[in-house]
Write a protein that holds these residues in place. Sequence first.
Motif, mmCIF file in Angstrom:
data_model
loop_
_atom_site.group_PDB
_atom_site.id
_atom_site.type_symbol
_atom_site.label_atom_id
_atom_site.label_comp_id
_atom_site.label_asym_id
_atom_site.label_seq_id
_atom_site.Cartn_x
_atom_site.Cartn_y
_atom_site.Cartn_z
ATOM 1 N N LYS A 113 124.143 26.497 -17.721
ATOM 2 C CA LYS A 113 123.835 26.422 -16.293
ATOM 3 C C LYS A 113 122.663 25.509 -15.971
ATOM 4 O O LYS A 113 122.502 25.085 -14.836
ATOM 5 C CB LYS A 113 123.527 27.829 -15.751
ATOM 6 C CG LYS A 113 124.734 28.754 -15.676
ATOM 7 C CD LYS A 113 124.357 30.079 -15.016
ATOM 8 C CE LYS A 113 125.577 30.978 -14.823
ATOM 9 N NZ LYS A 113 126.207 31.382 -16.083
ATOM 10 N N ASP A 114 121.820 25.235 -16.931
ATOM 11 C CA ASP A 114 120.615 24.462 -16.643
ATOM 12 C C ASP A 114 120.936 22.973 -16.502
ATOM 13 O O ASP A 114 121.559 22.375 -17.385
ATOM 14 C CB ASP A 114 119.586 24.653 -17.763
ATOM 15 C CG ASP A 114 118.240 24.086 -17.373
ATOM 16 O OD1 ASP A 114 118.052 22.864 -17.515
ATOM 17 O OD2 ASP A 114 117.392 24.861 -16.896
ATOM 18 N N PRO A 115 120.524 22.339 -15.383
ATOM 19 C CA PRO A 115 120.870 20.925 -15.163
ATOM 20 C C PRO A 115 120.305 19.985 -16.231
ATOM 21 O O PRO A 115 120.914 18.975 -16.552
ATOM 22 C CB PRO A 115 120.281 20.618 -13.786
ATOM 23 C CG PRO A 115 119.339 21.724 -13.477
ATOM 24 C CD PRO A 115 119.821 22.921 -14.232
ATOM 25 N N ARG A 116 119.146 20.335 -16.810
ATOM 26 C CA ARG A 116 118.578 19.483 -17.859
ATOM 27 C C ARG A 116 119.502 19.454 -19.077
ATOM 28 O O ARG A 116 119.740 18.412 -19.689
ATOM 29 C CB ARG A 116 117.195 20.004 -18.260
ATOM 30 C CG ARG A 116 116.134 19.839 -17.191
ATOM 31 C CD ARG A 116 114.919 20.683 -17.453
ATOM 32 N NE ARG A 116 115.191 22.105 -17.218
ATOM 33 C CZ ARG A 116 114.300 23.078 -17.368
ATOM 34 N NH1 ARG A 116 113.069 22.776 -17.765
ATOM 35 N NH2 ARG A 116 114.614 24.329 -17.130
ATOM 36 N N ASN A 117 120.034 20.631 -19.413
ATOM 37 C CA ASN A 117 120.941 20.710 -20.559
ATOM 38 C C ASN A 117 122.297 20.113 -20.245
ATOM 39 O O ASN A 117 122.946 19.512 -21.101
ATOM 40 C CB ASN A 117 121.113 22.179 -20.988
ATOM 41 C CG ASN A 117 119.840 22.746 -21.596
ATOM 42 O OD1 ASN A 117 118.913 21.992 -21.898
ATOM 43 N ND2 ASN A 117 119.780 24.048 -21.760
ATOM 44 N N ASN A 144 109.227 19.853 -5.437
ATOM 45 C CA ASN A 144 108.236 19.452 -6.459
ATOM 46 C C ASN A 144 108.762 19.645 -7.874
ATOM 47 O O ASN A 144 108.036 20.056 -8.777
ATOM 48 C CB ASN A 144 106.922 20.230 -6.267
ATOM 49 C CG ASN A 144 106.374 20.088 -4.867
ATOM 50 O OD1 ASN A 144 106.367 18.995 -4.311
ATOM 51 N ND2 ASN A 144 105.931 21.188 -4.283
ATOM 52 N N ASP A 145 110.055 19.340 -8.076
ATOM 53 C CA ASP A 145 110.661 19.494 -9.400
ATOM 54 C C ASP A 145 110.045 18.479 -10.364
ATOM 55 O O ASP A 145 110.176 17.270 -10.159
ATOM 56 C CB ASP A 145 112.178 19.266 -9.284
ATOM 57 C CG ASP A 145 112.874 19.359 -10.631
ATOM 58 O OD1 ASP A 145 112.284 19.960 -11.540
ATOM 59 O OD2 ASP A 145 113.992 18.836 -10.773
ATOM 60 N N PRO A 146 109.372 18.944 -11.438
ATOM 61 C CA PRO A 146 108.709 17.998 -12.352
ATOM 62 C C PRO A 146 109.699 17.206 -13.195
ATOM 63 O O PRO A 146 109.353 16.175 -13.770
ATOM 64 C CB PRO A 146 107.839 18.918 -13.242
ATOM 65 C CG PRO A 146 108.526 20.244 -13.201
ATOM 66 C CD PRO A 146 109.157 20.351 -11.850
ATOM 67 N N HIS A 147 110.959 17.699 -13.292
ATOM 68 C CA HIS A 147 111.937 17.036 -14.177
ATOM 69 C C HIS A 147 112.640 15.873 -13.481
ATOM 70 O O HIS A 147 113.249 15.032 -14.139
ATOM 71 C CB HIS A 147 112.965 18.055 -14.669
ATOM 72 C CG HIS A 147 112.329 19.273 -15.274
ATOM 73 N ND1 HIS A 147 111.646 19.238 -16.470
ATOM 74 C CD2 HIS A 147 112.229 20.553 -14.829
ATOM 75 C CE1 HIS A 147 111.176 20.436 -16.750
ATOM 76 N NE2 HIS A 147 111.506 21.258 -15.767
#
Length: 993
Positions: A147-151, A193-196
């Motif tokens: 579910k995580d967008p980074r992954n 303010n998403d740091p990714h």
Amino acid sequence: VKDGSWTVLQLVEALGSSLENTDPRTRGRGIQLLSQVLLQCYSLLQEKEVLHLILFYENRLQDHHLVIPSVLQGLQALSMCELQPPGLAVSVLKAIFQEVHVQSLMQLDRHTVYRIITNFMGTREEELKGLGADFTFGFIQVMDGEKDPRNLLVAFQIVRDIIAKNYALGPFVEELFEVTSCYFPIDFTPPPNDPHGIQREDLIMSLRAVLASTAQFAEFLLPLLIEKMDSDLQSAKLDSLQTLTACCAIYGQKELQEFLTSLWSSLRREVFQTASEKVEAECLTALHALSACLSRSVLSSDTEDLLDSFLSTILQDCRHHLCEPDMKLVWPSAKLLQAAAGASIRAYHCITRSVLPLLLEQYNKHTQSSQRRTILEMLLSFLELQQNWGHVEEDESTLLLLRAPICSVVFSALTDASVQLQLVGVRALTVLGSLQGFLSPSDLELVVDHLIRLALHEEDSQSSEAAMEAAGSLAPFYPKVFSGRMVPRLQEELQSGRAEPGEESSHHHCLLRQRCLRALAAVSTHPSIVRETVPVLLQHLRKVQKGSQGGDAQEMVSVCQSLHRVALQCQQDVQGCWYYHQTVVPCLLAVAVQAALQESSHRPLGKALLDEEVLAAMVPVISAATTHLSPELAAQSVSHVVPLFLDGEVSFLPQNSFPCAFQPFEHGECLEAQRRLVILLMAFVCSLPRNVAIPQQERLLRELLALSCSCNCSFTATTAAKCFAGLVNKHPAGQQLDEILQLAMNKMEPSLAEGPRRMQALTLLLWVTKALVLRYHPLTPCLTDKLLGLLGDTELGPAAADGFSLLMAESPDVLHKNCHADVRIMFRQRFFTDNVPKLVQGFHRAGPDIKANYLKGLSHVLNHLPKPVLVTELPTLLSLLLEALSCSDRVVQLSTLSCLQPLMLEAPQIMSLHVDTLVTKFLSLASSPTMDVRIAALRCAHALTSLPTVVLLPYKARVIRALAKPLDDKKRLVRKEAVAARGEWFLLGSPGR
């Protein structure tokens, strides 16, 4: 380990008690330390060490769940080692697939698993392919439920690599599709303010690349896309349509066959019913892609041609709507047909065979101009598609078969009373002419005749201008026809278009001559035509000069404007540019010198040519004829022009039998007319490339300097100052330049201090300062300080303040990049940094009657400053800008308002702090006696609505009441701005805004 004093295996031995401890937390800390060392030292490991470590870590995958994150970190480090024994990558991934339930891990640990897989795929591809479909199945298990967008970004990339690098999918095609397509369409909003920095668009594009990467997904993906196209969410529709377009690039007939009917049904419905232009555009793009895909498919003898049947369905559903030019489905149907037809030449022929005869029939059937315009616009859009394939082929071309009726329809539109229909006809004519091989010689003659009639005799100026533009577009295709038929006709009309004084039709004749001049310029888009039109224009200029009265100045200006347009059109052709230069420049100089010498000898003829307006119109002609010359040709030309002005050398001029000598730099009242021609010298020498040497340059500079300081005519003095500045800007640094500048300073300083020519000295100071500011010359601070000092002068202060606009603005005739001036990047920012603090300081020190000069100078500087720079300096300057609004000077008010308007959008937070003052000032200036100030103030009041709503709401009622007054303003432009501003304030705070 890094220093080599310990090996990793020694470290493992030293950690033995921790690694073998019965407490899982202690074991975890030991493995964590070892893994962190490996992440820093993996490049130092030997193959034997890698083998032992991988076997150790692989065994630890069966350990307690608290240990697993550290084990995965170690495996990530080992997966990056170059020295890996064969087979270990397969062993590790098998262990991960079997022993680790990846989706129960934390996000960072799941990301580590993806990185391990990515690393092994990059270095051990053939080994992993040896796993066959088991590798694909194992990865599906790893990814399932992520579910995580980074992954997901990493996982989608792995799926793309599995497909692109031909890993075996085996029986798991549908499973691989399901594990990725479950995210379609992407519904993700990044947190504030998403740091990714992961955006929704990143995920959409990454997933689309997966779904459109293989035709094996087609049977599962196409039903999903059709379902999502029917969604109520616009974002889902757009994503589905864009994905379909991407898929068509790799699909063939086989993949699409089963779904074509459903896809067409969905696309047709959306185009017919949608209110969204975005959705319509994407539908048309998708239909174009489908048609292109079917056009590419290679057919065997026993295969049905799906393109024909697909296009037949489209024609069946859309064709009948083209017979209803007043109904709302006519344009959607035409767009669908055009999208399909534009995909390939085969699709184009298939569609146009059916559609073009129908449109021609409908045009002749309907008699209303509005209906005919709609039909002709549709016909035009199909004709424009043919341009994609260029030359009209003799065989199977519907266009050639229909040449006569198409030309008949277009020619009839050109003679219609409706201007709008004429304009569409002109566009259609341009397209037909651009299709090589379409128009016959007799058609071409008719085309030229129609264009001449519209350009010269059509009452409506729109049709006239459109015909001239069309002539310019078509002339390069048919230069012989246009030079042999159009140019002589225009010349004939020009010569016959002069009315006798007092004749009733003089206005008509004047308009006809103006149009002839513009048409001659417009058609000069081919070198061979330029050689025909330029002599005609110059001959007309001489003719006007010989019989000139005061009223002929405007006609001379018109000739110059036409010559300027021709010059711009010649610039990219080296030979054409040189022909133009050596033909036009000597001729203009000759007629000007002739007029000046006749004026000097008190003869009345040619006087209009010496008007400032006419001379100013010659400047861009000479400049455009000079800027694109090669250095060799420019040097050849300058060797004639400079001696003309310095020594009266007239031998290179045509018709050079003049009544007396040409001496523009000599003294004497009778030479005033000759001195005015220095503006032509300026146009020439200030447009030369920098690497062209100017003969007698030092003498020329001294003469220009003397003229700028001593001449009684402000026009001539200003021209001389500009010419001097243009030469100084390009002059190589060194002693000669320093001496010239010192001489200029010595001339300016006494004149600035006192005497009748203070304003001329200020003009020289401004232009020299600008020349040096642009090139970052060391003397710049000295001159700008002198200019700042003059702001306190009661006589010169206002003019000095306006001079800051001259320093910062783009100059149209000299000192700009197009004429090869030395313009450094960010000169405005540097000027701002060096001088605005001094302006602010001077403002605070100045008396009440002088403050306006500093405000005016400041507002000019800020008004020309790049907005990002201004925003950073805004907090310190805003109070001064607000004070400038209270100044009674109209120029200060206008300049400040135009400076503040964009800042509402660029810096809303800072402007919000002063909203009370801003509202008060803008509403007050909306009642100014000056129309320009009222308009600017209303635009600022409009721009205020871009500030945060919560800040503005307390002022809403007050502003709406105040803006009611300018609704009744006597000027239409003011009323227009008031309506726009008041409307935005009314909507402030409403839902959805």
